[in-house]
Design a protein around this motif. Structure first.
Motif, PDB file in Angstrom:
ATOM      1  N   LEU A   1      49.691  36.703  40.804  1.00 14.94           N
ATOM      2  CA  LEU A   1      50.071  35.367  41.269  1.00 14.94           C
ATOM      3  C   LEU A   1      49.358  34.520  40.517  1.00 14.94           C
ATOM      4  CD1 LEU A   1      51.861  34.083  42.957  1.00 14.94           C
ATOM      5  CD2 LEU A   1      50.200  33.911  44.759  1.00 14.94           C
ATOM      6  N   VAL A   2      49.807  33.758  39.734  1.00 16.20           N
ATOM      7  CA  VAL A   2      49.339  32.554  39.122  1.00 16.20           C
ATOM      8  C   VAL A   2      49.521  31.481  39.925  1.00 16.20           C
ATOM      9  CG1 VAL A   2      49.155  31.206  36.832  1.00 16.20           C
ATOM     10  CG2 VAL A   2      49.499  33.740  36.808  1.00 16.20           C
ATOM     11  N   VAL A   3      48.558  30.627  40.331  1.00 16.14           N
ATOM     12  CA  VAL A   3      48.789  29.487  40.991  1.00 16.14           C
ATOM     13  C   VAL A   3      48.217  28.307  40.520  1.00 16.14           C
ATOM     14  CG1 VAL A   3      48.160  28.270  43.577  1.00 16.14           C
ATOM     15  CG2 VAL A   3      48.568  30.910  43.090  1.00 16.14           C
ATOM     16  N   THR A   4      48.884  27.132  40.271  1.00 11.65           N
ATOM     17  CA  THR A   4      48.624  26.002  39.387  1.00 11.65           C
ATOM     18  C   THR A   4      48.758  24.814  40.169  1.00 11.65           C
ATOM     19  OG1 THR A   4      50.729  25.862  38.664  1.00 11.65           O
ATOM     20  CG2 THR A   4      49.355  27.148  37.358  1.00 11.65           C
ATOM     21  N   PRO A   5      47.693  24.533  41.242  1.00 12.08           N
ATOM     22  CA  PRO A   5      47.821  23.207  42.063  1.00 12.08           C
ATOM     23  C   PRO A   5      46.929  22.134  41.063  1.00 12.08           C
ATOM     24  CG  PRO A   5      45.653  24.780  42.607  1.00 12.08           C
ATOM     25  CD  PRO A   5      46.610  25.408  41.830  1.00 12.08           C
ATOM     26  N   GLU A   6      47.865  20.869  41.444  1.00 12.88           N
ATOM     27  CA  GLU A   6      47.685  19.797  40.582  1.00 12.88           C
ATOM     28  C   GLU A   6      46.540  18.856  40.919  1.00 12.88           C
ATOM     29  OE1 GLU A   6      51.408  18.341  38.403  1.00 12.88           O
ATOM     30  OE2 GLU A   6      52.218  19.711  39.892  1.00 12.88           O
ATOM     31  N   THR A   7      46.314  18.919  42.117  1.00  8.58           N
ATOM     32  CA  THR A   7      45.112  18.141  42.845  1.00  8.58           C
ATOM     33  C   THR A   7      44.415  19.005  43.849  1.00  8.58           C
ATOM     34  OG1 THR A   7      46.420  17.431  44.706  1.00  8.58           O
ATOM     35  CG2 THR A   7      46.987  16.005  42.813  1.00  8.58           C
ATOM     36  N   GLY A   8      43.261  18.225  44.141  1.00  9.97           N
ATOM     37  CA  GLY A   8      42.455  19.105  45.171  1.00  9.97           C
ATOM     38  C   GLY A   8      42.880  19.082  46.768  1.00  9.97           C
ATOM     39  N   ALA A   9      43.889  18.207  46.789  1.00 11.61           N
ATOM     40  CA  ALA A   9      44.380  18.126  48.137  1.00 11.61           C
ATOM     41  C   ALA A   9      45.476  19.106  48.476  1.00 11.61           C
ATOM     42  CB  ALA A   9      45.082  16.743  48.482  1.00 11.61           C
TER      43      ALA A   9
ATOM     44  N   VAL B   1      39.950  21.959  45.075  1.00 16.37           N
ATOM     45  CA  VAL B   1      41.214  22.972  44.999  1.00 16.37           C
ATOM     46  C   VAL B   1      40.755  24.399  45.994  1.00 16.37           C
ATOM     47  CG1 VAL B   1      42.381  24.571  43.876  1.00 16.37           C
ATOM     48  CG2 VAL B   1      42.135  22.511  42.855  1.00 16.37           C
ATOM     49  N   LEU B   2      39.598  24.687  45.775  1.00 19.87           N
ATOM     50  CA  LEU B   2      39.057  26.020  46.717  1.00 19.87           C
ATOM     51  C   LEU B   2      38.263  25.602  47.911  1.00 19.87           C
ATOM     52  CD1 LEU B   2      40.144  27.672  44.070  1.00 19.87           C
ATOM     53  CD2 LEU B   2      38.888  29.220  44.971  1.00 19.87           C
ATOM     54  N   ALA B   3      37.724  24.223  47.975  1.00 20.71           N
ATOM     55  CA  ALA B   3      36.939  23.702  48.795  1.00 20.71           C
ATOM     56  C   ALA B   3      37.781  23.565  50.246  1.00 20.71           C
ATOM     57  CB  ALA B   3      36.286  22.481  48.486  1.00 20.71           C
ATOM     58  N   PRO B   4      37.012  23.820  51.492  1.00 23.03           N
ATOM     59  CA  PRO B   4      35.500  23.974  51.445  1.00 23.03           C
ATOM     60  C   PRO B   4      35.171  25.475  51.276  1.00 23.03           C
ATOM     61  CG  PRO B   4      36.472  23.623  53.573  1.00 23.03           C
ATOM     62  CD  PRO B   4      37.658  23.652  52.638  1.00 23.03           C
ATOM     63  N   GLY B   5      36.252  26.361  51.508  1.00 21.75           N
ATOM     64  CA  GLY B   5      35.756  27.915  51.532  1.00 21.75           C
ATOM     65  C   GLY B   5      34.874  28.064  50.090  1.00 21.75           C
ATOM     66  N   VAL B   6      35.252  27.631  49.059  1.00 21.39           N
ATOM     67  CA  VAL B   6      34.576  27.795  47.736  1.00 21.39           C
ATOM     68  C   VAL B   6      34.441  26.667  47.291  1.00 21.39           C
ATOM     69  CG1 VAL B   6      34.407  29.015  45.441  1.00 21.39           C
ATOM     70  CG2 VAL B   6      35.366  30.067  47.570  1.00 21.39           C
ATOM     71  N   ARG B   7      33.019  26.023  46.881  1.00 21.40           N
ATOM     72  CA  ARG B   7      32.940  24.948  46.296  1.00 21.40           C
ATOM     73  C   ARG B   7      32.036  24.781  45.374  1.00 21.40           C
ATOM     74  NH1 ARG B   7      33.573  19.396  47.950  1.00 21.40           N
ATOM     75  NH2 ARG B   7      32.307  17.758  46.968  1.00 21.40           N
ATOM     76  N   PHE B   8      32.555  24.548  43.918  1.00 17.23           N
ATOM     77  CA  PHE B   8      31.764  24.769  42.761  1.00 17.23           C
ATOM     78  C   PHE B   8      31.140  23.696  42.435  1.00 17.23           C
ATOM     79  CE2 PHE B   8      35.890  27.152  42.093  1.00 17.23           C
ATOM     80  CZ  PHE B   8      35.326  28.421  42.211  1.00 17.23           C
ATOM     81  N   THR B   9      30.360  23.442  41.568  1.00 18.00           N
ATOM     82  CA  THR B   9      29.553  22.503  40.842  1.00 18.00           C
ATOM     83  C   THR B   9      30.283  22.680  39.378  1.00 18.00           C
ATOM     84  OG1 THR B   9      27.664  23.718  40.111  1.00 18.00           O
ATOM     85  CG2 THR B   9      27.439  22.458  41.976  1.00 18.00           C
ATOM     86  N   MET B  10      30.956  21.552  38.795  1.00 13.97           N
ATOM     87  CA  MET B  10      31.373  21.552  37.678  1.00 13.97           C
ATOM     88  C   MET B  10      31.006  20.273  36.572  1.00 13.97           C
ATOM     89  SD  MET B  10      35.542  22.323  39.090  1.00 13.97           S
ATOM     90  CE  MET B  10      35.877  22.853  37.101  1.00 13.97           C
TER      91      MET B  10
ATOM     92  N   LYS C   1      27.781  24.015  53.452  1.00 15.04           N
ATOM     93  CA  LYS C   1      27.555  24.938  54.587  1.00 15.04           C
ATOM     94  C   LYS C   1      28.900  25.655  55.206  1.00 15.04           C
ATOM     95  CE  LYS C   1      23.919  22.002  56.451  1.00 15.04           C
ATOM     96  NZ  LYS C   1      23.353  20.991  57.725  1.00 15.04           N
ATOM     97  N   GLN C   2      30.091  25.289  54.599  1.00 15.11           N
ATOM     98  CA  GLN C   2      31.290  26.103  55.150  1.00 15.11           C
ATOM     99  C   GLN C   2      31.585  27.227  53.831  1.00 15.11           C
ATOM    100  OE1 GLN C   2      34.258  23.615  56.247  1.00 15.11           O
ATOM    101  NE2 GLN C   2      33.113  21.840  56.279  1.00 15.11           N
ATOM    102  N   GLN C   3      30.808  27.472  53.251  1.00 13.65           N
ATOM    103  CA  GLN C   3      30.762  28.578  52.143  1.00 13.65           C
ATOM    104  C   GLN C   3      31.010  29.972  52.702  1.00 13.65           C
ATOM    105  OE1 GLN C   3      30.902  27.603  48.768  1.00 13.65           O
ATOM    106  NE2 GLN C   3      31.706  29.955  48.122  1.00 13.65           N
ATOM    107  N   GLN C   4      32.107  30.568  52.421  1.00  9.04           N
ATOM    108  CA  GLN C   4      32.571  31.754  53.178  1.00  9.04           C
ATOM    109  C   GLN C   4      31.509  32.895  52.270  1.00  9.04           C
ATOM    110  OE1 GLN C   4      36.410  33.089  53.973  1.00  9.04           O
ATOM    111  NE2 GLN C   4      37.175  30.726  54.122  1.00  9.04           N
ATOM    112  N   ASP C   5      30.795  33.763  52.963  1.00 10.34           N
ATOM    113  CA  ASP C   5      29.908  34.640  52.422  1.00 10.34           C
ATOM    114  C   ASP C   5      30.535  35.385  51.380  1.00 10.34           C
ATOM    115  OD1 ASP C   5      28.062  33.621  53.992  1.00 10.34           O
ATOM    116  OD2 ASP C   5      28.354  34.966  55.633  1.00 10.34           O
ATOM    117  N   GLN C   6      31.899  35.844  51.748  1.00  7.36           N
ATOM    118  CA  GLN C   6      32.423  36.877  50.820  1.00  7.36           C
ATOM    119  C   GLN C   6      32.765  36.325  49.232  1.00  7.36           C
ATOM    120  OE1 GLN C   6      33.831  35.965  53.403  1.00  7.36           O
ATOM    121  NE2 GLN C   6      36.089  35.676  53.247  1.00  7.36           N
ATOM    122  N   TRP C   7      32.609  35.104  49.228  1.00 13.57           N
ATOM    123  CA  TRP C   7      32.790  34.424  47.925  1.00 13.57           C
ATOM    124  C   TRP C   7      31.680  33.627  47.489  1.00 13.57           C
ATOM    125  CZ3 TRP C   7      37.998  31.746  50.349  1.00 13.57           C
ATOM    126  CH2 TRP C   7      39.009  32.764  50.478  1.00 13.57           C
TER     127      TRP C   7
END
Length: 413
Positions: free
Chosen positions: A92-100, A148-157, A193-199
């Motif tokens: 499945l290819v998901v292409t969200p256009e905004t972080g919301a 896009v994936l926050a707050p479960g996964v929050r990158f630095t970019m 602090k909301q980062q999920q451990d499995q990710w």
């Protein structure tokens, strides 16, 4: 009084001819049915050529070229418009256009199935000269792809101007060149602090050679994130080598016995939900819809058909003596005075019989009755007269009147 004109009706006084009315009804019914069907399936018929960054868009930031290449090379791509279709083993290819954009449904249903999230990069505006195209306005602020994936996964970019060199592969097929400018992931935000451990585990698969990650796997499952969409979008597909590499990369990620590749557009505003109106045109309710349509068609045919020629309405008060007698009888019946007419009918028979049988003119009442009784026959006139006077309902009156009529006919033979 009558509401029927005395003058004879015209041969054809209808405002519209039957064929005209039939044609108007047919056009109206067909238009109404078409409106219902289009209203039910309108979301499925939208082309998606709005200049967005999704699988139906032919803009520079869209992915229509990748879908067409996958179709042409037998990879059986399909467009997904609802979260109910996420339950598949296909990539499945998901292409969200905004972080919301809310991607929680995809994360929950695709935890153990190959899923690729392509992060947004470009800010665009529609191209007025070419419908469905878009023009660059610049790069999106980093909080959009990060969100896009926050707050479960929050990158630095990071976004920077690359030299366009080759990207470094870490076990993935194909050869990719760095876009200009390039957008990369530099790590996981340690303050989240909301980062999920499995990710928390981030595995680089394509890098820029400077510590930036272009394609990564998150956690131990088949969850992939493409930081720079220019590797897969229409801009990137203009290069033949990169197009081949993109298809090979899709095959590599799509490794759980798939039937094809699924491209989601529900998160781009092109999805649809099940509606009661659409259920009318799908099994098992389609049979009921067809039965109702057939019943309405038969009812319409019955309304247009005639059983024999049309009848003209009769006048409320008819012409002639017969109508006068009928109306008088109706008034007497409505007044409930029928049973009281027996004696008067007998008196009328007496006068008629006196003239018919030549009774002396001097005879009156009782003397005339005795004269009529003296005439030979099966019944005496006075007995029939008493029966007529004693009648108190319609049936007894009818019997008495019939007996008086038969007595007169018998004497006249």
């Amino acid at each position: 009084m009558s509401d029927i004109a005395i003058a004879p009706p015209q041969a054809d006084t209808a405002l519209f001819r039957g064929r005209t009315v039939g044609l108007m009804l047919a056009i109206g019914i067909a238009g109404f049915a078409a409106m219902l069907v289009l209203g039910a399936y309108a979301p499925d018929l939208r082309s998606g050529r709005n200049g967005g960054a999704h699988a139906l868009s032919n803009a520079v930031t869209g992915y229509a070229a990748l879908v067409q290449l996958a179709e042409a090379t037998g990879r059986h791509p399909r467009i997904v418009r609802t979260a109910h279709e996420f339950d598949t083993e296909d990539l499945l290819v998901v292409t969200p256009e905004t972080g919301a954009v809310d991607i929680s449904e995809a994360l929950m249903q695709r935890a153990t199935r190959p899923t690729l999230f392509v992060l947004p990069k470009w800010r665009t505006v529609p191209d007025d000269d070419h419908p469905g195209w878009a023009r660059y306005q610049g790069l999106l602020p980093l909080h959009e792809p990060i969100g896009v994936l926050a707050p479960g996964v929050r990158f630095t970019m990071r976004q920077y101007s690359s030299g366009g060199g080759a990207l470094v592969s870490n076990g993935v097929p194909g050869r990719f060149w760095a876009p200009r400018p390039i957008q990369v992931i530099t790590g996981i935000d340690p303050t989240n602090k909301q980062q999920q451990d499995q990710w928390r585990q981030l595995t680089p698969l394509l890098t820029d050679g400077r510590g930036g990650i272009v394609l990564a796997r998150i956690g131990e499952g088949p969850l992939y994130v493409l930081a720079d969409p220019d590797l897969f979008n229409n801009r990137g597909m203009k290069d033949l080598g990169q197009a081949r590499s993109a298809l090979a990369l899709l095959d590599w990620m799509n490794s759980t016995d798939p039937d094809g590749v699924a491209f989601d557009v529900s998160m781009n505003g092109l999805g649809h939900s099940r509606s009661p109106l659409k259920l009318l045109f799908e099994p098992p309710f389609l049979a009921m819809t067809l039965a109702i349509a057939a019943a309405l068609l038969l009812a319409g045919l019955h309304a247009f058909g005639r059983f024999g020629p049309p009848r003209a309405r009769a006048r409320a008060v008819a012409f002639g003596k017969t109508a006068l007698v009928d109306n008088s009888a109706l008034l007497i019946r409505k007044a409930g005075r029928e049973a009281r007419l027996g004696g008067r009918y007998a008196a009328a028979i007496r006068d008629r019989a006196a003239r018919a049988f030549g009774a002396p003119a001097r005879l009156r009442d009782g003397a005339l009755d005795e004269y009529l009784d003296s005439l030979k026959g099966a019944h005496r006139f006075t007995d029939l007269l008493q029966a007529a006077d004693a009648a108190r309902d319609r049936h007894s009156l009818l019997d008495a009147a019939q007996a008086l009529h038969d007595w007169q006919e018998d004497k006249s033979r």
